[in-house]
Design a protein around this motif. Structure first.
Motif, PDB file in Angstrom:
ATOM      1  N   LEU A 189      39.993  -4.978  -3.521  1.00 38.74           N
ATOM      2  CA  LEU A 189      40.204  -3.541  -3.565  1.00 38.74           C
ATOM      3  C   LEU A 189      39.307  -2.942  -4.649  1.00 38.74           C
ATOM      4  CD1 LEU A 189      44.108  -3.477  -3.379  1.00 38.74           C
ATOM      5  CD2 LEU A 189      42.508  -2.983  -1.528  1.00 38.74           C
ATOM      6  N   ARG A 190      39.165  -1.629  -4.595  1.00 38.21           N
ATOM      7  CA  ARG A 190      38.392  -0.923  -5.619  1.00 38.21           C
ATOM      8  C   ARG A 190      39.250   0.189  -6.210  1.00 38.21           C
ATOM      9  NH1 ARG A 190      32.292   0.764  -4.594  1.00 38.21           N
ATOM     10  NH2 ARG A 190      32.154  -1.481  -5.014  1.00 38.21           N
ATOM     11  N   LEU A 191      39.282   0.246  -7.537  1.00 37.60           N
ATOM     12  CA  LEU A 191      39.955   1.314  -8.261  1.00 37.60           C
ATOM     13  C   LEU A 191      38.889   2.166  -8.927  1.00 37.60           C
ATOM     14  CD1 LEU A 191      42.883   2.276  -9.217  1.00 37.60           C
ATOM     15  CD2 LEU A 191      42.230   1.258 -11.410  1.00 37.60           C
ATOM     16  N   TYR A 227      35.040   4.049 -15.274  1.00 38.88           N
ATOM     17  CA  TYR A 227      34.760   2.814 -14.552  1.00 38.88           C
ATOM     18  C   TYR A 227      35.283   2.860 -13.122  1.00 38.88           C
ATOM     19  CZ  TYR A 227      33.730   0.368 -18.964  1.00 38.88           C
ATOM     20  OH  TYR A 227      33.181  -0.044 -20.153  1.00 38.88           O
ATOM     21  N   SER A 228      34.590   2.146 -12.242  1.00 36.61           N
ATOM     22  CA  SER A 228      35.130   1.734 -10.953  1.00 36.61           C
ATOM     23  C   SER A 228      35.214   0.210 -11.009  1.00 36.61           C
ATOM     24  CB  SER A 228      34.232   2.168  -9.793  1.00 36.61           C
ATOM     25  OG  SER A 228      34.197   3.566  -9.670  1.00 36.61           O
ATOM     26  N   ILE A 229      36.345  -0.321 -10.614  1.00 33.15           N
ATOM     27  CA  ILE A 229      36.603  -1.761 -10.764  1.00 33.15           C
ATOM     28  C   ILE A 229      36.955  -2.367  -9.412  1.00 33.15           C
ATOM     29  CG2 ILE A 229      37.987  -3.515 -11.922  1.00 33.15           C
ATOM     30  CD1 ILE A 229      36.379  -1.869 -13.874  1.00 33.15           C
ATOM     31  N   ASP A 230      36.255  -3.434  -9.040  1.00 32.74           N
ATOM     32  CA  ASP A 230      36.631  -4.239  -7.867  1.00 32.74           C
ATOM     33  C   ASP A 230      37.532  -5.365  -8.343  1.00 32.74           C
ATOM     34  OD1 ASP A 230      35.095  -2.667  -6.212  1.00 32.74           O
ATOM     35  OD2 ASP A 230      33.349  -3.997  -6.267  1.00 32.74           O
ATOM     36  N   PHE A 231      38.659  -5.560  -7.642  1.00 32.56           N
ATOM     37  CA  PHE A 231      39.628  -6.544  -8.129  1.00 32.56           C
ATOM     38  C   PHE A 231      40.369  -7.208  -6.964  1.00 32.56           C
ATOM     39  CE2 PHE A 231      41.895  -2.591  -7.652  1.00 32.56           C
ATOM     40  CZ  PHE A 231      43.138  -2.948  -7.164  1.00 32.56           C
ATOM     41  N   GLU A 232      40.996  -8.319  -7.288  1.00 32.07           N
ATOM     42  CA  GLU A 232      41.793  -9.066  -6.322  1.00 32.07           C
ATOM     43  C   GLU A 232      43.148  -9.354  -6.946  1.00 32.07           C
ATOM     44  OE1 GLU A 232      41.307 -12.978  -3.415  1.00 32.07           O
ATOM     45  OE2 GLU A 232      40.069 -12.788  -5.221  1.00 32.07           O
ATOM     46  N   VAL A 233      44.218  -9.140  -6.187  1.00 36.92           N
ATOM     47  CA  VAL A 233      45.574  -9.375  -6.687  1.00 36.92           C
ATOM     48  C   VAL A 233      46.270 -10.407  -5.825  1.00 36.92           C
ATOM     49  CG1 VAL A 233      45.813  -7.070  -7.678  1.00 36.92           C
ATOM     50  CG2 VAL A 233      46.466  -7.457  -5.309  1.00 36.92           C
ATOM     51  N   ALA A 234      47.351 -10.925  -6.349  1.00 34.46           N
ATOM     52  CA  ALA A 234      48.081 -11.964  -5.638  1.00 34.46           C
ATOM     53  C   ALA A 234      48.737 -11.428  -4.374  1.00 34.46           C
ATOM     54  CB  ALA A 234      49.134 -12.577  -6.565  1.00 34.46           C
ATOM     55  N   ARG A 294      45.082   7.973  -4.643  1.00 30.53           N
ATOM     56  CA  ARG A 294      43.833   8.723  -4.699  1.00 30.53           C
ATOM     57  C   ARG A 294      42.680   7.892  -5.262  1.00 30.53           C
ATOM     58  NH1 ARG A 294      41.341  11.237  -8.694  1.00 30.53           N
ATOM     59  NH2 ARG A 294      43.089  10.906 -10.118  1.00 30.53           N
ATOM     60  N   THR A 295      43.007   6.931  -6.100  1.00 31.53           N
ATOM     61  CA  THR A 295      41.959   6.165  -6.778  1.00 31.53           C
ATOM     62  C   THR A 295      41.830   4.735  -6.266  1.00 31.53           C
ATOM     63  OG1 THR A 295      43.536   5.513  -8.518  1.00 31.53           O
ATOM     64  CG2 THR A 295      42.231   7.510  -8.883  1.00 31.53           C
ATOM     65  N   LEU A 296      42.551   4.396  -5.207  1.00 36.22           N
ATOM     66  CA  LEU A 296      42.564   3.025  -4.708  1.00 36.22           C
ATOM     67  C   LEU A 296      42.028   2.979  -3.283  1.00 36.22           C
ATOM     68  CD1 LEU A 296      43.557   0.205  -5.670  1.00 36.22           C
ATOM     69  CD2 LEU A 296      45.706   0.672  -4.481  1.00 36.22           C
ATOM     70  N   ALA A 297      41.161   2.009  -2.998  1.00 33.26           N
ATOM     71  CA  ALA A 297      40.587   1.879  -1.658  1.00 33.26           C
ATOM     72  C   ALA A 297      40.099   0.445  -1.472  1.00 33.26           C
ATOM     73  CB  ALA A 297      39.430   2.848  -1.477  1.00 33.26           C
ATOM     74  N   PRO A 298      39.885   0.032  -0.223  1.00 35.22           N
ATOM     75  CA  PRO A 298      39.290  -1.293  -0.005  1.00 35.22           C
ATOM     76  C   PRO A 298      37.880  -1.341  -0.592  1.00 35.22           C
ATOM     77  CG  PRO A 298      40.249  -0.437   2.021  1.00 35.22           C
ATOM     78  CD  PRO A 298      40.250   0.686   1.037  1.00 35.22           C
ATOM     79  N   GLN A 299      37.487  -2.495  -1.076  1.00 36.01           N
ATOM     80  CA  GLN A 299      36.121  -2.649  -1.581  1.00 36.01           C
ATOM     81  C   GLN A 299      35.144  -2.505  -0.422  1.00 36.01           C
ATOM     82  OE1 GLN A 299      34.551  -6.568  -2.248  1.00 36.01           O
ATOM     83  NE2 GLN A 299      33.725  -5.978  -4.236  1.00 36.01           N
TER      84      GLN A 299
END
Length: 547
Positions: A2-4, A55-62, A79-84
């Protein structure tokens, strides 16, 4: 993943602050965050007392599904969360086993380089032609103009390996919209060729001229290893166009200055905005060419320290912020738009002509951006219907007229005409320079810039400078230096193409990049080179046009 987006942190945040802020925004415990990386880092300096990073951050969660369910009930998080976005570039075609002629790429600027690279990676073994020289020999010729006033018409800032962007600030940002995988391909190839890795995530990446030289060489070696063939000092002087019984036209080859005909059914035209003779040849051969707006103006130089203070206040010279840039626009009373163009922090103004008896300016920076002056084009929009109606190529004559006037005003030896801002605003010629030392080589001649600009441009710039000073304190500094003329802001023509990237009236001809009117800088030209190479690959492989 995901991207924040829009994660704000102080300019001098501590190590580990990104992860802590990310966990807090997402409402997660440390063990629930598997990985993260910075996708983009920008800064917000709208309040000089509170400059912060964004910042925009790409991340992976459990448990991604659980996080998305929670975001559905939290408007701020949603509003700030979307798929990478997809970042892995995938080729659209592969070369068939037989029955095709090698495609030809004309020009080795960023558009031509990336068109050739993608074609080579797909197995099409492109032939790459350039009227100029390899980048290091071209650099010597360019320095000869700057140091001794000696111009080599086929090897200079405009012509030769790397294109006009080689002698520039090396900016890699643009307002274009393109798939992220395509944009990422340009940046990752640049990093592999020697660019700093930070260009993958900083909001305003740049490379600088010295690094660009070695990167161009590295990309050439890669293309050759993949089957591409370079031919420097090879100017295309004609196009072989076949007209069918039904009136359709198609490319069947190109003719070089040596009289050789290279047979091909696919030509990528990546010739840049200064190949004026080629524009005339294309027009004479019936290729559809139309006039396009561009701009004309001057280069303006201020002390970089003044721009830093005006933009960053007490944070001036902060290592993350570096040398300050700016972007300005003013809509004049005479219905002319004046704007800053190709701003080069800590850079120099350079001689950029490609034709004898003419003066053209541009801006350049090294990666360090450590020179004493900031420079930018201050240019006025030119509209074909309003300023040079008639012939589709009339914009070229318009540019040449003012370049010749600048050559004469500078002294007739490639020195450039220059004027202090205070004198320009007062309407009097400059007879001497002030505290700001101009960086243009081979030198400047103090004079009256109204001699080498249209009256409407002079009036609009005179009105704009005090308006710009209300945004950047000191911008109308009396000793700031203006150097003329800036005419090569973009191509004065467009070679119109269809959805399949082919000329609207000549099959097999693929107009590309800045010269054809489809890009405006290194980054956008590289992306357009990829786009056009994909179109060529589809055509050669017999695939349908992409949706």
């Amino acid at each position: 993943m995901l991207r924040l987006i829009d994660l704000k942190l102080p300019l001098d945040h501590a190590e580990g602050a990104i992860e802590a802020a990310l966990l807090a925004r997402l409402g997660l415990q440390p063990g629930e965050l598997r990985s993260f990386k910075v996708a983009r880092r920008a800064w917000d300096a709208r309040r000089k007392s509170d400059i912060h990073l964004v910042y925009s951050i790409d991340f992976e969660v459990a448990d991604e599904a659980a996080l998305l369910r929670r975001a559905a009930g939290d408007p701020t998080l949603a509003r700030t969360l979307a798929p990478q976005p997809e970042q892995d570039y995938r080729h659209v075609a592969r070369a068939p086993g037989a029955g095709w002629k090698r495609p030809v790429v004309i020009g080795t600027g960023p558009c031509g380089i990336f068109a050739a690279l993608i074609l080579a990676e797909m197995g099409f073994r492109p032939i790459i032609l350039d009227r100029g020289k390899v980048v290091r020999e071209r650099t010597k010729d360019t320095w000869a103009l700057w140091r001794r006033g000696v111009l080599t018409p086929e090897s200079n800032v405009q012509f030769g390996e790397g294109g006009a962007g080689t002698f520039s600030d090396g900016k890699l940002y643009s307002g274009i919209k393109a798939p992220e995988a395509m944009s990422r391909k340009v940046l990752t190839e640049f990093v592999a060729a020697g660019a700093p890795e930070e260009i993958l995530f900083v909001a305003k990446p740049h490379i600088g001229t010295f690094r660009l030289v070695t990167m161009v060489e590295s990309l050439r070696e890669k293309i050759i290893a993949l089957g591409g063939e370079y031919r420097f000092g090879t100017k295309v002087t004609d196009f072989v166009i076949e007209t069918g019984r039904d009136g359709t036209r198609a490319i069947r080859g190109v003719v070089t200055h040596a009289g050789e005909t290279i047979e091909t059914d696919h030509v990528v035209l990546a010739i840049g905005h200064s190949a004026r003779d080629t524009f005339h040849t294309l027009f004479d051969r019936g290729v559809f060419v139309e006039p396009k707006p561009f701009s004309i103006g001057v280069r303006i130089e201020h002390p970089q320290s003044m721009i830093d203070r005006a933009r960053f206040g007490d944070f001036a010279k902060h290592p993350i912020l570096g040398a300050a840039d700016y972007k300005l626009v003013h809509h004049g009373a005479n219905a002319r738009s004046v704007y800053s163009f190709c701003m080069c922090p800590g850079g120099t103004v350079v001689a950029a002509t490609s034709e004898e008896g003419r003066v053209v300016t541009n801006g350049m920076s090294q990666y360090s951006r450590a020179e004493r002056n900031a420079n930018s084009g201050i240019v006025v929009g030119i509209e074909p219907a309003r300023d040079y109606p008639g012939h589709p190529l009339a914009g070229i004559a318009f540019q040449r007229h003012w370049e010749e006037r600048a050559f004469a005003a500078g002294g007739g030896d490639y020195r450039a005409p220059a004027q202090l801002v205070g004198d320009f605003l007062a309407g009097r010629p400059s007879t001497a320079l002030g505290a700001v030392i101009p960086s243009y080589k081979p030198g400047v001649t103090p004079t009256d810039l109204s001699l080498c600009l249209p009256d409407f441009a002079v009036a609009a710039i005179r009105e704009a400078l005090p308006a710009f000073a209300r945004q950047i304190r000191g911008y109308d500094l009396a000793d700031a230096v203006m150097t003329g003329v800036e005419t090569r802001t973009s191509s004065p023509i467009r070679i119109r193409r269809g959805a399949d990237c082919q000329s609207v009236n000549t099959r097999g001809l693929f107009p590309a990049g800045e010269g054809a009117g489809y890009a405006g800088g290194i980054y956008s030209a590289g992306v357009d080179g990829i786009r056009v190479a994909e179109a060529v690959g589809r055509a050669m492989a017999g695939l349908a046009v992409a949706a």
